[in-house]
Write an enzyme that holds these catalytic residues in place. Structure first.
Site, PDB file in Angstrom:
ATOM      1  N   HIS A 354      13.370  -3.294   2.242  1.00  8.79           N
ATOM      2  CA  HIS A 354      12.374  -2.685   1.057  1.00  8.79           C
ATOM      3  C   HIS A 354      11.176  -1.867   1.745  1.00  8.79           C
ATOM      4  O   HIS A 354      10.206  -1.630   1.528  1.00  8.79           O
ATOM      5  CB  HIS A 354      11.615  -3.622   0.509  1.00  8.79           C
ATOM      6  CG  HIS A 354      12.795  -4.642  -0.610  1.00  8.79           C
ATOM      7  ND1 HIS A 354      12.956  -3.935  -1.749  1.00  8.79           N
ATOM      8  CD2 HIS A 354      13.672  -5.482  -0.385  1.00  8.79           C
ATOM      9  CE1 HIS A 354      13.653  -4.904  -2.574  1.00  8.79           C
ATOM     10  NE2 HIS A 354      14.311  -5.523  -1.565  1.00  8.79           N
ATOM     11  N   LYS A 542      -1.456  -1.107  -7.928  1.00 13.15           N
ATOM     12  CA  LYS A 542      -0.497  -1.522  -7.247  1.00 13.15           C
ATOM     13  C   LYS A 542      -1.344  -2.108  -5.926  1.00 13.15           C
ATOM     14  O   LYS A 542      -2.565  -2.387  -5.803  1.00 13.15           O
ATOM     15  CB  LYS A 542       0.010  -0.406  -6.448  1.00 13.15           C
ATOM     16  CG  LYS A 542      -0.695   0.880  -5.987  1.00 13.15           C
ATOM     17  CD  LYS A 542      -0.085   1.748  -5.409  1.00 13.15           C
ATOM     18  CE  LYS A 542       0.283   2.981  -6.503  1.00 13.15           C
ATOM     19  NZ  LYS A 542       2.086   2.836  -6.719  1.00 13.15           N
ATOM     20  N   ARG A 543      -0.527  -2.934  -5.003  1.00 14.61           N
ATOM     21  CA  ARG A 543      -1.245  -3.506  -3.834  1.00 14.61           C
ATOM     22  C   ARG A 543      -2.173  -2.506  -3.104  1.00 14.61           C
ATOM     23  O   ARG A 543      -1.795  -1.363  -3.292  1.00 14.61           O
ATOM     24  CB  ARG A 543      -0.264  -4.334  -2.969  1.00 14.61           C
ATOM     25  CG  ARG A 543       0.216  -5.493  -3.511  1.00 14.61           C
ATOM     26  CD  ARG A 543      -0.783  -6.612  -3.668  1.00 14.61           C
ATOM     27  NE  ARG A 543      -1.427  -7.274  -2.742  1.00 14.61           N
ATOM     28  CZ  ARG A 543      -0.940  -8.437  -1.963  1.00 14.61           C
ATOM     29  NH1 ARG A 543      -0.027  -8.909  -2.705  1.00 14.61           N
ATOM     30  NH2 ARG A 543      -1.233  -8.991  -1.001  1.00 14.61           N
ATOM     31  N   LYS A 548      -0.929   3.642   0.665  1.00 21.06           N
ATOM     32  CA  LYS A 548      -0.882   3.927  -0.883  1.00 21.06           C
ATOM     33  C   LYS A 548      -2.074   4.691  -1.178  1.00 21.06           C
ATOM     34  O   LYS A 548      -2.070   5.349  -2.144  1.00 21.06           O
ATOM     35  CB  LYS A 548      -0.742   2.530  -1.515  1.00 21.06           C
ATOM     36  CG  LYS A 548       0.403   1.660  -1.415  1.00 21.06           C
ATOM     37  CD  LYS A 548       0.586   0.442  -2.124  1.00 21.06           C
ATOM     38  CE  LYS A 548       1.612  -0.659  -2.230  1.00 21.06           C
ATOM     39  NZ  LYS A 548       2.934  -0.103  -2.603  1.00 21.06           N
ATOM     40  N   THR A 650       7.906   1.231  -8.012  1.00 22.13           N
ATOM     41  CA  THR A 650       8.404   0.766  -9.333  1.00 22.13           C
ATOM     42  C   THR A 650       7.411   1.078 -10.464  1.00 22.13           C
ATOM     43  O   THR A 650       8.075   1.284 -11.631  1.00 22.13           O
ATOM     44  CB  THR A 650       8.943  -0.681  -9.475  1.00 22.13           C
ATOM     45  OG1 THR A 650       7.973  -1.516  -8.762  1.00 22.13           O
ATOM     46  CG2 THR A 650      10.457  -0.661  -8.624  1.00 22.13           C
ATOM     47  N   LYS A 654       7.675   2.367 -14.453  1.00 26.40           N
ATOM     48  CA  LYS A 654       7.274   1.900 -15.689  1.00 26.40           C
ATOM     49  C   LYS A 654       6.304   2.837 -16.302  1.00 26.40           C
ATOM     50  O   LYS A 654       6.239   2.964 -17.700  1.00 26.40           O
ATOM     51  CB  LYS A 654       6.170   0.542 -15.188  1.00 26.40           C
ATOM     52  CG  LYS A 654       7.253  -0.292 -14.654  1.00 26.40           C
ATOM     53  CD  LYS A 654       6.271  -1.663 -14.004  1.00 26.40           C
ATOM     54  CE  LYS A 654       7.475  -2.392 -13.110  1.00 26.40           C
ATOM     55  NZ  LYS A 654       6.341  -3.138 -12.080  1.00 26.40           N
TER      56      LYS A 654
END
Ligand code: 26V
Length: 812
Positions: A354, A542-543, A548, A650, A654
């Site tokens: 992952h 998100k985290r 990111k 992911t 969504k």
């Protein structure tokens, strides 16, 4: 059960079980009554499924994961049982708001982020597709911390989710396993065979708590088995020693229980903590012991055939001790020889990768590993030795890089190498990610074992993320294309017919407005902030992690603010920037980014001179339940990682499924979203992975010179340093140094210009109402591909060799 029956049943349960009446009951009591009715109803079907599995003994997969981010289960169980609508009606009739009752359930937050939530979506899909598949995990007493923002900073509070009894679990003390740590290995000969015994170990009981996983519209109920560490019963009696040793006894009992005490909250950095390795072995050993025992009971076969009946999918390297532990059980307990055991093991275990971030790759120092797990270490050494021999003899072209491939090297055990060598399948989680694994991160392993590598693009359960989270959109879809999409999510493609349909567009808009108003109400309640439900809801949830790039987002917002201050009458649409993110407690940079977002919010939200054109909302304690409220209300989905860094993502799926348009880089599964909807239906920006690789190779990037040559960046970054957005001057110095002194590792400044252009495109497009609706419909229509049902079907047919169960129709 129908509405009336449910109503009666709630009243009865309140009286019989809780000793109260409908007129006096609190919401919490109603929640307990409703969920016990549901649980009781599930129990009988659960027994039936278990019985069928016992009789038919189908090929079964066990999904081993250190994390299962389940969220709440009442509503999803009701949905899968087809009880959701009647139950909502029953509750309403009784004078309650169904959402308030559902909200009484604590989120089961036994995961950090994407990896844990993926495991939860997979369980839902396996049950819904009637695939014999069960989850094995740890019953942490404390889930992922609860986040509070105090004076602009993240503060972590313990998440004691088990304070109230957890209705969904059933304790199974009869299935307790004994796990041994430490001790010493003794070898001896018996009938000409080498035997091993492990002496003077510290033992702990692993007690399973089972949670039913109900399939949608079928009779299958699989199991999520969560293991809890408890002192062994035999050693738990009253201690008849002197006072001191009595307290010693209690102390050692407590230390054993600590194994399943809490979830490690750091998914960004590998921290070689002994307790974490203990947790991993605890999960792996209890799980495998149970599987082997059950296999023998059911089939009567010797373990030589285990792999013919069972696959074990490991969620990242965290459970990769399954490889040496299965070897140990097969050899030391079941009497198989090395080669036999190796054959079985390497045909049972499959590994999913992952992440390629080197900081997150698991490596354990040999002294720690060998002391905690001496027998497992011996076996791991042997695996390493044989693997290196094999490479040396069979692949002379790799001789010079054996040390790079070895399982044990430079004093460390590398879990990813152990997982690759000991498994029959290695998969990445999006096309691009798998290609990177094959081409660079695991290039040599790919050269050695090309057949093991495969891709399984992630997915999300459309039941929770569309049908449950967004009932209004669900009804709209039903009324236009029927309901087949619920069981065949790819049928959502039929919506394309309506992409230009004025009446459908209007209805979609109304649904979105409804959900935006709902979120706005929540925001007002939680933060006091009033936001305009006609503004664009722009979301990054998100985290918090450097790659990111929440920093890119907030720097842009600051830039937009500075522009509006200079051009107060500029014709740009109002925007609400919504953030939700937890930072790992020890990740200082990430915490500073949160502080920057909160400080910028403080200043910008209260500056009347920009006419409410920008609002920034940082929603505390982002978790599964909050996601279920934010996602249906979102219009812009920020998926802006540095290309090549986000394995899949992911949240992107969504949000797309709920009609948000992606503002993103060509990274992870964004690439596949683009393949489906086309670049004209998203807002792509930034460097591609190949360009970034090139910059890394040539060393051709200087953040400082960008800063010096670009006035806008210069101005903004100086403000970080000068305390414009903070309460003190040094508040953001880590961010400042990260960007300039450390040369902007994630190319935030480099991609800034292109990001601004994409943001401008969003402003323009949003003003073309029909076009925006059309793009939104197109995204929803193509989102069926990202249902985890598709992903699970691919795992089942390409890795597990399992076909879904087809019930024999009952004889009339
Ligand atoms: C890593 C570590 C590092 C060692 C200590 C504890 C710990 C706990 C969790 C993790 C997980 C990191 C990997 C991860 O979460 N990957 C995410 O997986 C998602 C599902 O495949 C994927 O969508 C995301 O892109 C990826 O970042």
């Amino acid at each position: 059960m129908n509405e009336q029956q449910l109503q009666d049943s709630i009243c009865q349960t309140l009286e019989k079980k809780l000793g109260t009446t409908i007129n006096e009951a609190t919401s919490r009591e109603i929640y307990i009554a409703v969920s016990s009715i549901v649980k009781e109803n599930l129990n009988s079907e659960w027994l039936q499924t278990t019985k069928r599995y016992k009789e038919q003994n189908p090929r079964t997969v066990y999904y081993f994961s250190m994390e299962f981010l389940m969220g709440r289960l009442l509503e999803s169980n009701l949905l899968n049982m087809h009880w959701l609508e009647p139950m909502k009606a029953a509750l309403t009739n009784l004078g309650f708001v169904p959402e308030d009752i559902f909200a009484c359930e604590q989120d089961a937050g036994l995961g950090n982020g994407g990896l844990g939530r993926l495991a939860a979506c997979f369980l839902d899909s396996m049950a819904s597709l009637q695939i014999p598949g069960h989850g094995y995990g740890i019953r942490y007493k404390y889930g992922l911390f609860e986040q509070k923002i105090v004076d602009g900073n993240q503060v972590e509070l313990p998440d004691y989710w088990l304070r109230e009894p957890y209705v969904w679990e059933t304790k199974r003390p009869d299935l307790t396993a004994v796990i041994c740590f430490g001790g010493r290995v003794e070898t001896y000969e018996e009938n000409g065979k080498m035997k091993v015994s492990l002496l003077d170990t510290e033992k702990v009981a692993a007690v399973p708590y089972d949670v039913p996983i109900k399939g949608y519209n079928n009779e299958t109920i699989n199991t999520l088995r969560l293991w809890s560490a408890e002192p062994l019963e035999s050693e738990d009696g009253f201690y008849a020693g002197d006072k001191q040793s009595y307290y010693d006894h209690l102390e050692s009992k407590r230390s054993l229980e600590r194994i399943s005490e809490f979830l490690y909250p750091d998914d960004s950095n590998m921290d070689g903590k002994m307790l974490r390795l203990k947790q991993q072995y605890f999960l792996v050993s209890s799980g495998l012991q149970t599987i082997v025992k059950l296999f023998k009971q059911r089939t009567g076969h010797s373990c030589l055939k285990l792999h013919e009946y069972i696959s074990i999918q490991i969620n990242d390297t965290h459970p990769s001790l399954v490889v040496p532990e299965l070897m140990r059980l097969l050899m030391d307990e079941e009497g198989l020889g090395w080669d036999e055991a190796w054959h079985v093991t390497t045909n049972t275990v499959a590994y999913t990768n992952h992440t390629i971030l080197s900081e997150a790759l698991e490596k354990w120092p040999v002294p720690l590993f060998s002391q905690l797990l001496p027998r497992i270490y011996m076996i791991t050494e042997e695996i390493n030795e044989r693997f290196c021999q094999m490479v040396y003899h069979d692949h002379p072209e790799y001789r010079s890089v054996i040390h790079e491939l070895a399982v044990i090297s430079y004093g460390q055990v590398r879990m990813a190498h152990l997982a690759v060598v000991g498994s029959y399948s290695v998969n990445g989680v999006a096309k691009m990610h798998t290609e990177i694994l094959k081409r660079s991160e695991m290039k040599q392993f790919y050269g050695l074992f090309p057949g093991k590598f495969n891709n399984k693009t992630n997915g999300i359960t459309h039941r929770r993320w569309l049908m449950q989270a967004n009932p209004e959109l669900t009804s709209l879809i039903n009324s236009s294309i029927g309901e087949e999409w619920k069981e065949r999510p790819k049928d959502l493609i039929k919506l394309l017919r309506y992409s230009k349909d004025a009446s459908f567009q209007e209805k979609l808009f109304e649904v979105k407005q409804f959900n935006k108003q709902n979120l706005a109400r929540y925001i007002k309640e939680k933060t006091g902030l009033i936001i305009d439900d006609r503004s664009i809801f722009d979301v990054q949830i998100k985290r918090l992690h450097g790659y990111k790039r929440q920093l890119l987002n907030i720097l842009y917002v600051i830039n937009r603010y500075l522009y509006l201050k200079d051009h107060p009458h500029a014709d740009i649409p109002a925007r609400t920037f919504i953030f939700g993110a937890k930072a790992a407690p020890s990740y200082h940079f990430a915490k500073q980014v949160i502080r920057l977002i909160v400080s910028a919010a403080d200043q910008i939200n209260n500056d009347a001179s920009i006419n409410d054109k920008i609002k920034i909302v940082f929603l505390e304690n982002y978790n599964v339940s909050l996601a279920e409220m934010i996602i249906p209300a979102s219009e812009v989905s920020q998926q802006i990682s540095t290309a090549g860094k986000e394995a899949s993502g992911t949240g992107n799926m969504k949000l797309m499924m709920n009609g948000a348009l992606t503002l993103g880089t060509l990274d992870g599964a964004n690439v596949e979203i683009k393949d489906m909807v086309g670049s004209q239906n998203m807002f792509l920006f930034g460097m591609e992975e190949s360009e970034i690789e090139e910059l890394h190779r040539t060393g051709g990037y200087s953040a400082k010179s960008l800063y010096q040559s670009d006035k806008r960046l210069h101005h903004m970054i100086n403000q970080l340093h000068d305390g414009f957005f903070g309460r003190d001057e040094l508040a953001f110095k880590d961010i400042y140094y990260h960007l300039l002194r450390d040369n902007d590792e994630y190319f935030v400044l480099k991609d800034f210009e292109s990001y601004v252009e994409a943001q401008e495109m969003i402003d323009q497009t949003y003003q073309q109402w029909n076009k925006w609706q059309e793009m939104s419909i197109t995204n929803i229509a193509h989102s069926g591909k990202f249902s985890s049902d598709r992903t699970i079907m691919q795992y089942a047919s390409e890795i597990w060799n399992i076909s879904p169960y087809i019930p024999v129709p009952a004889k009339k």
